[in-house]
Design an enzyme around this catalytic site. Sequence first.
Site, PDB file in Angstrom:
ATOM      1  N   HIS A   1       0.823  -1.218   0.000  1.00  0.00           N
ATOM      2  CA  HIS A   1       0.000   0.000   0.000  1.00  0.00           C
ATOM      3  C   HIS A   1       0.855   1.265   0.000  1.00  0.00           C
ATOM      4  O   HIS A   1       0.521   2.266   0.650  1.00  0.00           O
ATOM      5  CB  HIS A   1      -0.953   0.016   1.195  1.00  0.00           C
ATOM      6  CG  HIS A   1      -2.081  -0.971   1.070  1.00  0.00           C
ATOM      7  ND1 HIS A   1      -3.039  -0.880   0.071  1.00  0.00           N
ATOM      8  CD2 HIS A   1      -2.395  -2.058   1.802  1.00  0.00           C
ATOM      9  CE1 HIS A   1      -3.906  -1.884   0.216  1.00  0.00           C
ATOM     10  NE2 HIS A   1      -3.524  -2.623   1.237  1.00  0.00           N
TER      11      HIS A   1
ATOM     12  N   ASP B   1       0.209  -4.750   5.639  1.00  0.00           N
ATOM     13  CA  ASP B   1      -0.804  -5.702   5.173  1.00  0.00           C
ATOM     14  C   ASP B   1      -0.789  -5.801   3.650  1.00  0.00           C
ATOM     15  O   ASP B   1      -0.250  -4.936   2.959  1.00  0.00           O
ATOM     16  CB  ASP B   1      -2.204  -5.277   5.642  1.00  0.00           C
ATOM     17  CG  ASP B   1      -2.605  -3.908   5.105  1.00  0.00           C
ATOM     18  OD1 ASP B   1      -1.756  -2.986   5.133  1.00  0.00           O
ATOM     19  OD2 ASP B   1      -3.756  -3.739   4.665  1.00  0.00           O
ATOM     20  N   GLU B   2      -1.373  -6.868   3.146  1.00  0.00           N
ATOM     21  CA  GLU B   2      -1.638  -7.047   1.711  1.00  0.00           C
ATOM     22  C   GLU B   2      -0.429  -6.696   0.843  1.00  0.00           C
ATOM     23  O   GLU B   2      -0.528  -5.892  -0.090  1.00  0.00           O
ATOM     24  CB  GLU B   2      -2.857  -6.219   1.305  1.00  0.00           C
ATOM     25  CG  GLU B   2      -4.128  -6.660   2.032  1.00  0.00           C
ATOM     26  CD  GLU B   2      -5.358  -5.865   1.658  1.00  0.00           C
ATOM     27  OE1 GLU B   2      -5.229  -4.676   1.297  1.00  0.00           O
ATOM     28  OE2 GLU B   2      -6.468  -6.423   1.735  1.00  0.00           O
ATOM     29  N   VAL B   3       0.699  -7.312   1.151  1.00  0.00           N
ATOM     30  CA  VAL B   3       1.913  -7.078   0.354  1.00  0.00           C
ATOM     31  C   VAL B   3       1.856  -8.001  -0.859  1.00  0.00           C
ATOM     32  O   VAL B   3       2.405  -9.111  -0.862  1.00  0.00           O
ATOM     33  CB  VAL B   3       3.182  -7.329   1.191  1.00  0.00           C
ATOM     34  CG1 VAL B   3       4.427  -6.961   0.372  1.00  0.00           C
ATOM     35  CG2 VAL B   3       3.142  -6.526   2.479  1.00  0.00           C
TER      36      VAL B   3
ATOM     37  N   ASP C   1      -2.385 -10.020   8.562  1.00  0.00           N
ATOM     38  CA  ASP C   1      -2.746 -10.948   7.480  1.00  0.00           C
ATOM     39  C   ASP C   1      -1.560 -11.611   6.810  1.00  0.00           C
ATOM     40  O   ASP C   1      -1.648 -12.780   6.399  1.00  0.00           O
ATOM     41  CB  ASP C   1      -3.621 -10.241   6.433  1.00  0.00           C
ATOM     42  CG  ASP C   1      -2.949  -9.018   5.838  1.00  0.00           C
ATOM     43  OD1 ASP C   1      -2.602  -9.022   4.651  1.00  0.00           O
ATOM     44  OD2 ASP C   1      -2.760  -8.027   6.576  1.00  0.00           O
TER      45      ASP C   1
END
Length: 459
Positions: free
Chosen positions: A108, A164-166, A215
């Site tokens: 992000h 998160d969400e890499v 996550d």
Amino acid sequence: MDLVAVTEGQLYSDSCSPVTTSVQKLVHLDLKGAPPKLSYLLQLLPLLKGWGATGLLVEYEDTFPFDGDLSVLAKPNESYSKAEITELQDAALSLDLEFIPLVQTFGHLEFVLKHNDFKQLSEDPDHPMAICPSHPDSLTLVKKVLQQVIDAHQRLKFFHIGADEVYLLGSCRRCLERMQQSASQPADIFLDHVTKVLAFLKDRYPHLQLIMWDDMLRTVTATKMKEYKLGELVEPMVWIYSSDAADFERRVGRQRWDTLSQVFTQYWAASAFKGAFGGGLLHVPVGRHIQNHHLWLKEIHEKVPQKLNCRGVALTGWQRYQHFSILCELLPAGLPSLRCCLQVLNKGSFSPEIHAELSKELGFSSNLPLHFKPTRNLDDINVEELDRMSFPGGRVHQLIETLSELVYVGDDSKGNTDVRLQKLEELGVVARRVMAEMYREPTVEEWVTQRLQAMRQFV
């Protein structure tokens, strides 16, 4: 995104022990989309305190006033000044609200990597979402971003590093060569970068307790996390936004909680009061957010091992899913949902009596709708009649309710289409006037373009 409907009967019948008074209740201010004027945020803080919030989780992204060689990151005409940030934090602390900045340090990072000066640090320059952990200049850049944000705040106790969400982790040439040479996995590359960030912060700001999203750890073994000493460096914030019990269970589950309890002694939960059930929603599905909090209470009390202590719950209110996404539901549209969700956390239930009481408190003439359902005929909608309600931004909330009704009421006959188009045009004039009370011009124009003008094309 789960699509299971939640009935009022379910919401009224669910009850559980509330969170204890020692558990923080953080309201997430996602300022990377539709950042409100400081004057509006200052109006909002006493209300949040009165509703039972104990702190703020503040995510600036490009609305932070970066300077020096990072000045390109600050969004023109919509970033706050350092004086405004100081005033906001001072106002929060005067109300005894914890102030926790959140700065992304891995994924992000579109707001950084989209710029030519930093694009070469992307894992994939064609999709500038995550920074490459193997590039020699990546950590240097992350440190500069962190220092500017932290140094602009006083008396911080906690700090959130995102992570998160890499997506695309370990996909670039540098990372692939590194994994091949060291016989390592993507999890090693992730943990190596994260622990370097954490170690830097621990060394420079030893008073800070650090937090990260969970996550990317959900498939990592306890042994691997212990190898990187993660439990000594950070506390995980476990996010689950689902309103469906089966989907909620799949997100983490008892086995995963057991794994976390082998590494950490404290954790944070993250629920959602808006921005979780579709990036393009206008109307906040209040009932589903209430149910998310019912599920979280059951999770905290029944699934989490007792040796793992809940430090707090962050009620997230996403304004964009990522930097290049359209705006989610606006903050004022989510305030009734936030009021109800805080009620559930603090009291453990949401009864018909509580529903009626909160609806009256918020200024609704009848019960707050928990699910969107048009109540007026097309001809009866007067776009100029927007009740102010009893909370800051109430007219913006009513503006969005009116737009939702204009979109969904009536059939597609020629007569109705003409009336709908006329009312949408009139609503655009009203929207610019009403939204200007709390938003700067770029946000007003973005919302009008994405919502009103886009809707006209489909009528």
